[in-house]
Motif scaffolding. Structure first.
Motif, short mmCIF file in Angstrom:
data_model
loop_
_atom_site.label_atom_id
_atom_site.label_comp_id
_atom_site.label_asym_id
_atom_site.label_seq_id
_atom_site.Cartn_x
_atom_site.Cartn_y
_atom_site.Cartn_z
N GLU A 68 -109.09 16.63 -9.66
CA GLU A 68 -108.47 18.13 -9.35
C GLU A 68 -107.44 18.11 -9.85
N HIS A 276 -99.86 14.58 -7.99
CA HIS A 276 -100.39 15.31 -7.30
C HIS A 276 -101.12 17.40 -6.94
N SER A 303 -104.55 23.13 -2.98
CA SER A 303 -105.35 21.38 -3.43
C SER A 303 -106.39 21.24 -2.54
N HIS A 305 -106.21 18.14 -1.51
CA HIS A 305 -104.57 17.28 -0.77
C HIS A 305 -106.11 17.03 0.82
N VAL A 354 -97.51 17.98 1.84
CA VAL A 354 -97.35 17.80 0.52
C VAL A 354 -96.21 18.23 0.23
#
Length: 354
Positions: A68, A276, A303, A305, A354
């Protein structure tokens, strides 16, 4: 010589294709953003010839890769290029810019694979199907680096291939072990942590060219008046891609980030919320040039996520100052407030994830 074959482990390409939805680099047209359909690739697989076999020291730099954070940093540079080039040209240019930057714009090392194995299994090294087949190519001119990146782009785009790992090795070797130690000073760390996540200094290396622990502007000296202060070197020049960081108190609290990363050349920010990674951007270039443009504006957020299943656009209104409880606010809002303090953040119908 046979053509290079992918490693034994499944790895994603350098693009963000493993996200819940495919993130396509946008084209900036005025104040609008257009998302192109995925083009037919012109990338061809060709044999990798020449170069220098990887050494044992270089092969043991890292044995695990974290997807990521690395790919988000690359994507930030792709967004800068998306106005005039196709996706493939954008990727080549982004990879070239990052490697050339970390090499102090003097040199860069490109890692590619061949069939022959150069490093064998031992107590300190475990074969992964890629590292032991790497050849390194050093360039002293960026146009030569760019040419070879384009020629061997298949190494970085092959789904299930070794592109991410090859790029990580290229970044580390372009910087060089001595400069990495100098960048990190007394606080040397493993760039890839035991849980597979990238260390923040690796993200800093890719975005700023230095593996620094510090993200403030300039040099700050730590120490008493009676003793020689220890320099903490942060950002010397304004970043092309920005960087915004927020973490909870139990995770270490505030991370000082200077204006050279908070206000980059173009409105593109890599984000780190509680470790993150994601990316925020606005297609209006004036956002970081004219403070009047910061009254009310949208930010696109992407992202990897698991909860993000569609595009997310948040509207920032700096004219409507709000006081929110940081503990109960979504992490992304807290991160936004590190740059636009007290601004109202509207998720436009999306449930904060998030």
């Amino acid at each position: 010589m046979k053509e290079a074959t992918p490693g034994s482990r499944k790895r994603p390409s350098i693009f963000l294709e493993s996200a819940p939805f495919y993130v396509k680099p946008p084209k900036f047209i005025g104040e609008r953003v257009l998302y192109p359909t995925k083009p037919k690739t012109s990338v061809q697989k060709v044999p990798v010839l020449g170069g220098s076999p990887i050494s044992f020291e270089e092969a043991t730099v890292s044995k695990e890769e974290e997807e990521e954070g690395v790919r988000v940093c690359v994507f930030g540079f792709i967004l800068l290029k998306a106005t005039a080039k196709s996706q493939e040209d954008c990727l080549v240019s982004a990879l070239s810019d990052i490697l050339w930057k970390v090499g102090d714009r003097q040199r860069a090392v490109l890692c590619l694979t061949q069939d022959e194995v150069h490093v064998n299994d031992s107590g300190l090294y475990r074969a992964d199907g890629c590292t032991e087949r790497i050849h390194t190519f050093e360039f002293r001119k960026q146009d030569e680096l760019t040419f070879n990146l384009k020629k061997y782009l298949f190494e970085f785009m092959s789904e299930g291939g070794d592109g991410l790992l090859l790029f990580l090795y290229s970044v580390v070797l372009s910087r060089g072990f001595e400069k990495l130690k100098e960048d990190m000073g007394d606080e040397e760390v493993s760039l890839i942590q035991t849980n597979g996540a990238i260390h923040p200094v690796l993200a800093a290396l890719m975005l700023t060219g230095r593996a620094s622990h510090y993200l403030h502007n300039g040099v700050i000296y730590e120490g008493s008046e009676s003793s020689m202060g220890k320099p903490r070197t942060g950002l010397i020049t304004r970043g092309e891609v920005g960087y915004l960081v927020w973490r909870r108190e139990e995770e270490g609290g505030e991370v000082p980030v200077g204006s050279r990363l908070k206000t980059p050349s173009l409105p593109v920010w890599v984000t780190r919320c509680n470790e993150h990674y994601g990316i925020l951007f606005n297609p209006n270039r004036e956002l970081t040039r004219d403070y009047h443009a910061e009254n009310r504006f949208d930010l696109h957020y992407y992202s990897s996520h698991a909860s993000q299943v569609d595009a997310t656009i948040v509207t920032i209104d700096t004219r409507s100052q709000t006081v929110k409880d940081e503990f109960h606010a979504p992490p992304l809002e807290n991160l936004v407030h590190t740059k636009w303090q007290g601004a109202d953040v509207n998720w436009n119908g999306t449930a904060p994830y998030v």
